[in-house]
Motif scaffolding. Sequence first.
Motif, mmCIF file in Angstrom:
data_model
loop_
_atom_site.group_PDB
_atom_site.id
_atom_site.type_symbol
_atom_site.label_atom_id
_atom_site.label_comp_id
_atom_site.label_asym_id
_atom_site.label_seq_id
_atom_site.Cartn_x
_atom_site.Cartn_y
_atom_site.Cartn_z
ATOM 1 N N HIS A 113 0.833 -1.202 0.000
ATOM 2 C CA HIS A 113 0.000 0.000 0.000
ATOM 3 C C HIS A 113 0.867 1.251 0.000
ATOM 4 O O HIS A 113 1.929 1.297 0.623
ATOM 5 C CB HIS A 113 -0.906 0.022 1.238
ATOM 6 C CG HIS A 113 -0.179 -0.344 2.511
ATOM 7 N ND1 HIS A 113 0.689 0.501 3.150
ATOM 8 C CD2 HIS A 113 -0.183 -1.489 3.232
ATOM 9 C CE1 HIS A 113 1.191 -0.092 4.217
ATOM 10 N NE2 HIS A 113 0.679 -1.315 4.290
ATOM 11 N N ILE A 114 0.407 2.261 -0.711
ATOM 12 C CA ILE A 114 1.049 3.575 -0.710
ATOM 13 C C ILE A 114 -0.061 4.606 -0.582
ATOM 14 O O ILE A 114 -1.056 4.550 -1.313
ATOM 15 C CB ILE A 114 1.862 3.820 -1.988
ATOM 16 C CG1 ILE A 114 3.026 2.830 -2.083
ATOM 17 C CG2 ILE A 114 2.385 5.251 -2.033
ATOM 18 C CD1 ILE A 114 3.777 2.895 -3.390
ATOM 19 N N ILE A 115 0.096 5.542 0.353
ATOM 20 C CA ILE A 115 -0.931 6.543 0.574
ATOM 21 C C ILE A 115 -0.349 7.934 0.364
ATOM 22 O O ILE A 115 0.867 8.116 0.259
ATOM 23 C CB ILE A 115 -1.532 6.428 1.983
ATOM 24 C CG1 ILE A 115 -0.466 6.695 3.060
ATOM 25 C CG2 ILE A 115 -2.172 5.061 2.177
ATOM 26 C CD1 ILE A 115 -1.019 6.727 4.478
ATOM 27 N N HIS A 116 -1.222 8.928 0.314
ATOM 28 C CA HIS A 116 -0.788 10.322 0.187
ATOM 29 C C HIS A 116 -0.041 10.719 1.462
ATOM 30 O O HIS A 116 -0.434 10.321 2.569
ATOM 31 C CB HIS A 116 -2.014 11.217 -0.025
ATOM 32 C CG HIS A 116 -1.674 12.570 -0.550
ATOM 33 N ND1 HIS A 116 -1.133 13.562 0.245
ATOM 34 C CD2 HIS A 116 -1.799 13.100 -1.797
ATOM 35 C CE1 HIS A 116 -0.943 14.655 -0.491
ATOM 36 N NE2 HIS A 116 -1.334 14.402 -1.729
ATOM 37 N N PRO A 117 1.029 11.509 1.350
ATOM 38 C CA PRO A 117 1.814 11.868 2.541
ATOM 39 C C PRO A 117 1.163 12.942 3.404
ATOM 40 O O PRO A 117 1.779 13.450 4.340
ATOM 41 C CB PRO A 117 3.132 12.376 1.937
ATOM 42 C CG PRO A 117 2.742 12.940 0.611
ATOM 43 C CD PRO A 117 1.649 12.012 0.106
ATOM 44 N N ILE A 118 -0.100 13.273 3.127
ATOM 45 C CA ILE A 118 -0.780 14.376 3.795
ATOM 46 C C ILE A 118 -0.785 14.245 5.316
ATOM 47 O O ILE A 118 -0.771 15.235 6.033
ATOM 48 C CB ILE A 118 -2.224 14.492 3.246
ATOM 49 C CG1 ILE A 118 -2.841 15.848 3.567
ATOM 50 C CG2 ILE A 118 -3.083 13.348 3.734
ATOM 51 C CD1 ILE A 118 -4.123 16.121 2.814
ATOM 52 N N ALA A 119 -0.793 13.029 5.834
ATOM 53 C CA ALA A 119 -0.811 12.827 7.281
ATOM 54 C C ALA A 119 0.489 12.220 7.801
ATOM 55 O O ALA A 119 0.607 11.937 8.998
ATOM 56 C CB ALA A 119 -1.991 11.931 7.676
ATOM 57 N N GLY A 120 1.457 11.981 6.924
ATOM 58 C CA GLY A 120 2.745 11.446 7.345
ATOM 59 C C GLY A 120 2.676 10.050 7.940
ATOM 60 O O GLY A 120 3.474 9.695 8.800
ATOM 61 N N GLN A 121 1.733 9.220 7.451
ATOM 62 C CA GLN A 121 1.504 7.926 8.070
ATOM 63 C C GLN A 121 2.013 6.735 7.248
ATOM 64 O O GLN A 121 1.834 5.593 7.658
ATOM 65 C CB GLN A 121 0.011 7.736 8.349
ATOM 66 C CG GLN A 121 -0.517 8.626 9.459
ATOM 67 C CD GLN A 121 0.129 8.324 10.799
ATOM 68 O OE1 GLN A 121 0.254 7.177 11.209
ATOM 69 N NE2 GLN A 121 0.558 9.368 11.493
ATOM 70 N N GLY A 122 2.617 6.978 6.097
ATOM 71 C CA GLY A 122 3.022 5.875 5.230
ATOM 72 C C GLY A 122 3.972 4.891 5.898
ATOM 73 O O GLY A 122 3.734 3.679 5.904
ATOM 74 N N LEU A 123 5.064 5.389 6.475
ATOM 75 C CA LEU A 123 6.028 4.510 7.148
ATOM 76 C C LEU A 123 5.393 3.830 8.347
ATOM 77 O O LEU A 123 5.631 2.640 8.603
ATOM 78 C CB LEU A 123 7.258 5.305 7.575
ATOM 79 C CG LEU A 123 8.305 4.540 8.391
ATOM 80 C CD1 LEU A 123 8.838 3.348 7.628
ATOM 81 C CD2 LEU A 123 9.447 5.466 8.813
ATOM 82 N N ASN A 124 4.561 4.562 9.080
ATOM 83 C CA ASN A 124 3.924 3.980 10.261
ATOM 84 C C ASN A 124 3.003 2.825 9.901
ATOM 85 O O ASN A 124 2.944 1.819 10.624
ATOM 86 C CB ASN A 124 3.157 5.058 11.023
ATOM 87 C CG ASN A 124 4.076 6.113 11.597
ATOM 88 O OD1 ASN A 124 4.967 5.823 12.365
ATOM 89 N ND2 ASN A 124 3.874 7.358 11.185
ATOM 90 N N LEU A 125 2.270 2.942 8.791
ATOM 91 C CA LEU A 125 1.441 1.828 8.343
ATOM 92 C C LEU A 125 2.295 0.606 8.058
ATOM 93 O O LEU A 125 1.945 -0.524 8.419
ATOM 94 C CB LEU A 125 0.669 2.210 7.079
ATOM 95 C CG LEU A 125 -0.646 2.969 7.234
ATOM 96 C CD1 LEU A 125 -1.293 3.145 5.862
ATOM 97 C CD2 LEU A 125 -1.595 2.272 8.179
ATOM 98 N N GLY A 126 3.442 0.822 7.397
ATOM 99 C CA GLY A 126 4.339 -0.289 7.089
ATOM 100 C C GLY A 126 4.890 -0.948 8.336
ATOM 101 O O GLY A 126 5.006 -2.177 8.412
ATOM 102 N N LEU A 127 5.230 -0.152 9.348
ATOM 103 C CA LEU A 127 5.751 -0.723 10.588
ATOM 104 C C LEU A 127 4.659 -1.458 11.359
ATOM 105 O O LEU A 127 4.940 -2.445 12.056
ATOM 106 C CB LEU A 127 6.379 0.376 11.449
ATOM 107 C CG LEU A 127 7.629 1.034 10.853
ATOM 108 C CD1 LEU A 127 8.184 2.094 11.789
ATOM 109 C CD2 LEU A 127 8.709 0.004 10.513
#
Length: 406
Positions: free
Chosen positions: A294-308
Amino acid sequence: MTQGNHSDILIMGAGPAGLSLALALARHGLSVRVIDRITPDTLADTAFDGRASALASTSWQMLQNLGLADSLWRDACPIDRIAVSDGLRKGSLDFDAGVDGMGVMLPNSLLRSALYQAARDDADIDLVMAADIAHRSVDAHRATVILADGREFTASLTVGAEGRASPTRDLAGIGLSQWSYRQRGIVTAVTMERGHQNTAFEIFYPDGPLAILPLNDDDEGRPMASIVWTVPEGKADAWTSLSDRAFGAALTEASGGFLGQITPVAPRSSWPLTLCQASDMVAPRIALVGDSAHIIHPIAGQGLNLGLRDVAALADVLGEGARLGLDPGDLAQLQRYQQWRMLDNTMMASATDVLNRLYGLPGKAPSLVRRIGMQLVGRTGLIRRFIIDEARGTSGDLPELLMASD
């Protein structure tokens, strides 16, 4: 320890998701091999290149549980507050988690280097770096990878952690839904005349949000921040080609000057913004984590956190399976991982997509609706608490790796 060319888990990709998964699985006594084209020197390089990541509270807790936080704490800047505004109009929506904090900002190079060094020193992890892959296959009994130099490795389970262009996902035949936002994210680091007070600022414009994220002061004591500026695809080249002085002036103007003059101090990089969601996160003897799924918009800065969070959930599932003597590639337990993670990933993708579209609407009427909505959120304690919990990563059923040790 890996037995010859066979291991329990074969992780494709030595990014933060791949290396943290290797460390998490090794804690459960599973043998792990990580394969990537990247060189050891690149992984070990701690030079700051302007890129930094926001780690939610639970992601930082994960680093503590993996034994990495003590070495990283000096360079991590706490995020105590998030301030959201609709352009430079009066009034902002502030989120303050109190003494618990929202998380930390950490330079990517330091996170990558710390994960690499810890994995390199773990006897249950075999790192195969600077490796070109000639062939991949999966059958009913094992996953196999053959390198260009002829080396052959097998495992009971292979995990795709390569990123958005995931050969492991393609090998599994897993479909990918995606579309382009026709935007680019411009990233750099800056110094400012005034301190950020450990606040992450998100200023929304119709063209895209400007995020000013706190970093520790530089060696001369000047306040620093990480910049993530979303701009239309057609304007990206013009923004990236500006001189540092002109780009700093544009940032100062876009921020309204409340941080004083802003000066770029690192190279600028940019990447196209897309929304991607794999139709599944597992297949026979295959699992996906992070950007491979999954890849999301960086608007909330949550991309890396979802991966972790993917990593922590998969480690929980496989660790429990190991205690029960299950095959790591058993599809039934892999489907438990998928059920655990799919809803969270889909909801975050939808939320960031809606936010980007909502704040992208120009005109006075949409702006009025947004400001009324912000006022309602500011006055409603339950909604504020929900947003804070989502930002900290503390909502939902948490894997063990994301929780504080007793």
